[in-house]
Design a protein around this motif. Sequence first.
Motif, PDB file in Angstrom:
ATOM      1  N   SER A  97       0.816  -1.211   0.000  1.00 60.69           N
ATOM      2  CA  SER A  97       0.000   0.000   0.000  1.00 60.69           C
ATOM      3  C   SER A  97       0.855   1.268   0.000  1.00 60.69           C
ATOM      4  N   CYS A  98       0.157   2.415  -0.032  1.00 62.43           N
ATOM      5  CA  CYS A  98       0.808   3.722  -0.021  1.00 62.43           C
ATOM      6  C   CYS A  98       0.138   4.614   1.015  1.00 62.43           C
ATOM      7  N   LEU A  99       0.827   5.679   1.406  1.00 59.76           N
ATOM      8  CA  LEU A  99       0.332   6.613   2.413  1.00 59.76           C
ATOM      9  C   LEU A  99       0.471   8.033   1.893  1.00 59.76           C
ATOM     10  N   TYR A 100      -0.569   8.837   2.140  1.00 56.67           N
ATOM     11  CA  TYR A 100      -0.575  10.237   1.682  1.00 56.67           C
ATOM     12  C   TYR A 100      -1.332  11.088   2.689  1.00 56.67           C
ATOM     13  N   PRO A 101      -0.841  12.311   2.933  1.00 54.42           N
ATOM     14  CA  PRO A 101       0.488  12.832   2.616  1.00 54.42           C
ATOM     15  C   PRO A 101       1.474  12.399   3.696  1.00 54.42           C
ATOM     16  N   SER A 102       2.691  12.150   3.293  1.00 51.97           N
ATOM     17  CA  SER A 102       3.675  11.692   4.253  1.00 51.97           C
ATOM     18  C   SER A 102       5.059  11.894   3.659  1.00 51.97           C
ATOM     19  N   ALA A 103       6.055  11.375   4.347  1.00 53.93           N
ATOM     20  CA  ALA A 103       7.436  11.407   3.869  1.00 53.93           C
ATOM     21  C   ALA A 103       8.209  10.342   4.634  1.00 53.93           C
ATOM     22  N   ILE A 104       9.157   9.718   3.975  1.00 54.90           N
ATOM     23  CA  ILE A 104       9.951   8.675   4.619  1.00 54.90           C
ATOM     24  C   ILE A 104      10.679   9.236   5.834  1.00 54.90           C
ATOM     25  N   ASN A 105      11.208  10.466   5.711  1.00 57.45           N
ATOM     26  CA  ASN A 105      11.916  11.070   6.839  1.00 57.45           C
ATOM     27  C   ASN A 105      11.020  11.226   8.058  1.00 57.45           C
ATOM     28  N   VAL A 106       9.760  11.593   7.827  1.00 55.95           N
ATOM     29  CA  VAL A 106       8.827  11.787   8.938  1.00 55.95           C
ATOM     30  C   VAL A 106       8.498  10.455   9.598  1.00 55.95           C
ATOM     31  N   LEU A 107       8.259   9.435   8.785  1.00 53.48           N
ATOM     32  CA  LEU A 107       7.975   8.105   9.335  1.00 53.48           C
ATOM     33  C   LEU A 107       9.161   7.574  10.120  1.00 53.48           C
ATOM     34  N   GLU A 108      10.345   7.856   9.631  1.00 64.75           N
ATOM     35  CA  GLU A 108      11.555   7.402  10.313  1.00 64.75           C
ATOM     36  C   GLU A 108      11.771   8.177  11.606  1.00 64.75           C
ATOM     37  N   ALA A 109      11.572   9.502  11.554  1.00 64.86           N
ATOM     38  CA  ALA A 109      11.755  10.330  12.744  1.00 64.86           C
ATOM     39  C   ALA A 109      10.757   9.975  13.838  1.00 64.86           C
ATOM     40  N   GLY A 110       9.571   9.547  13.421  1.00 70.84           N
ATOM     41  CA  GLY A 110       8.551   9.168  14.386  1.00 70.84           C
ATOM     42  C   GLY A 110       8.707   7.766  14.919  1.00 70.84           C
ATOM     43  N   GLY A 111       9.721   7.033  14.447  1.00 68.76           N
ATOM     44  CA  GLY A 111       9.958   5.675  14.906  1.00 68.76           C
ATOM     45  C   GLY A 111       8.976   4.662  14.348  1.00 68.76           C
ATOM     46  N   HIS A 112       8.320   5.000  13.236  1.00 71.57           N
ATOM     47  CA  HIS A 112       7.320   4.108  12.655  1.00 71.57           C
ATOM     48  C   HIS A 112       7.931   3.080  11.706  1.00 71.57           C
ATOM     49  N   ILE A 113       9.095   3.379  11.149  1.00 67.94           N
ATOM     50  CA  ILE A 113       9.762   2.443  10.247  1.00 67.94           C
ATOM     51  C   ILE A 113      11.208   2.282  10.694  1.00 67.94           C
ATOM     52  N   ASP A 114      11.777   1.120  10.406  1.00 65.98           N
ATOM     53  CA  ASP A 114      13.159   0.840  10.792  1.00 65.98           C
ATOM     54  C   ASP A 114      14.131   0.957   9.624  1.00 65.98           C
ATOM     55  N   ASP A 115      13.697   0.498   8.452  1.00 68.84           N
ATOM     56  CA  ASP A 115      14.580   0.484   7.285  1.00 68.84           C
ATOM     57  C   ASP A 115      13.950   1.317   6.173  1.00 68.84           C
ATOM     58  N   ARG A 116      14.449   2.513   5.969  1.00 70.57           N
ATOM     59  CA  ARG A 116      13.899   3.431   4.974  1.00 70.57           C
ATOM     60  C   ARG A 116      14.034   2.870   3.556  1.00 70.57           C
TER      61      ARG A 116
END
Length: 315
Positions: A97-116
Amino acid sequence: MTALLFLYLTYHEAQATEEGAAQARAAAYHQIRSSDPSAERKKTVFATVWGQTLAQDGTGFYNELADTLLKRERADVSYQLMPYKRAKARFLDRGSSCLYPSAINVLEAGGHIDDRDEYVETVPLFTTKTHLFSRAGEAPPRAMGELYGKTVAVPSGSVMLNVLKGSGAKLISVHDEADKAQMLLTGRVDYMTAMLPDAVLVFASLGKPLPEFDAAMPFLEAGVSLVCHRTRENVAFIESLNLRIGELNADPSYRAKLFEAGIWQEEAFASEMNAVMPAAGAVAALTYEQGVGKDKLAAQAPVAHAVSEGEPQRP
């Protein structure tokens, strides 16, 4: 006892009816047909509902941008509007799936993803900046130490909850951006965090000037993108959308639309946002000063915050 039970059931039935009506409006607006077997084969884009700029019924600035961006792919995309935290959770749980609006940096900064590297995103439509806004008559904070003992309204699920953790401020999680603005206007909180241009649009709708903020103290700067799990199909999808974004950035009417929303084309304009009524008032002042129409003014230069591919973002 029977009467109380009847009232209880009536109340929850009304709630379910209203939720169903909201979902039906969103489905009709975005042509989502979950009962259609072909929907399972569509690209799923989860959109993070958080208020009037991205509303459940399909209206608002970010939904309008999504319609423009996905116009050519609409038949192959299931655009699903959900509350912010739920949309993010569904995206993280569904590997194609996809997410909008977002950014990989934001997901990473929020601790939501481990491997960008497991994700892919479009080039940004524009760049947002998150600031702290102060209530009327008070100066905005100019250092983290000034937040100690203060109350700060923060969007529910926002990365700002992590950013301000440990500041000594009492963080109040708010689900709707208009409610957050009202908390600041009524003095229920000392400060609120908000992105530009979102704050511009919200306070304009309330007929209020944009609260004061320190333009030199952005907490988060990130491109507004569409993020997908990295698959072969999604890489092709992102490449197609990047071409579309390039076309949009070359369109003066699109740049004018961003300009009206408070997405400035020159950094010098940002300093004026503390002193003007948002959006329409700012455009009127600048067009008067320049002696040109807003479309012509917006077309004079590319959007400064439409970041080119490869340019680093600063979460």
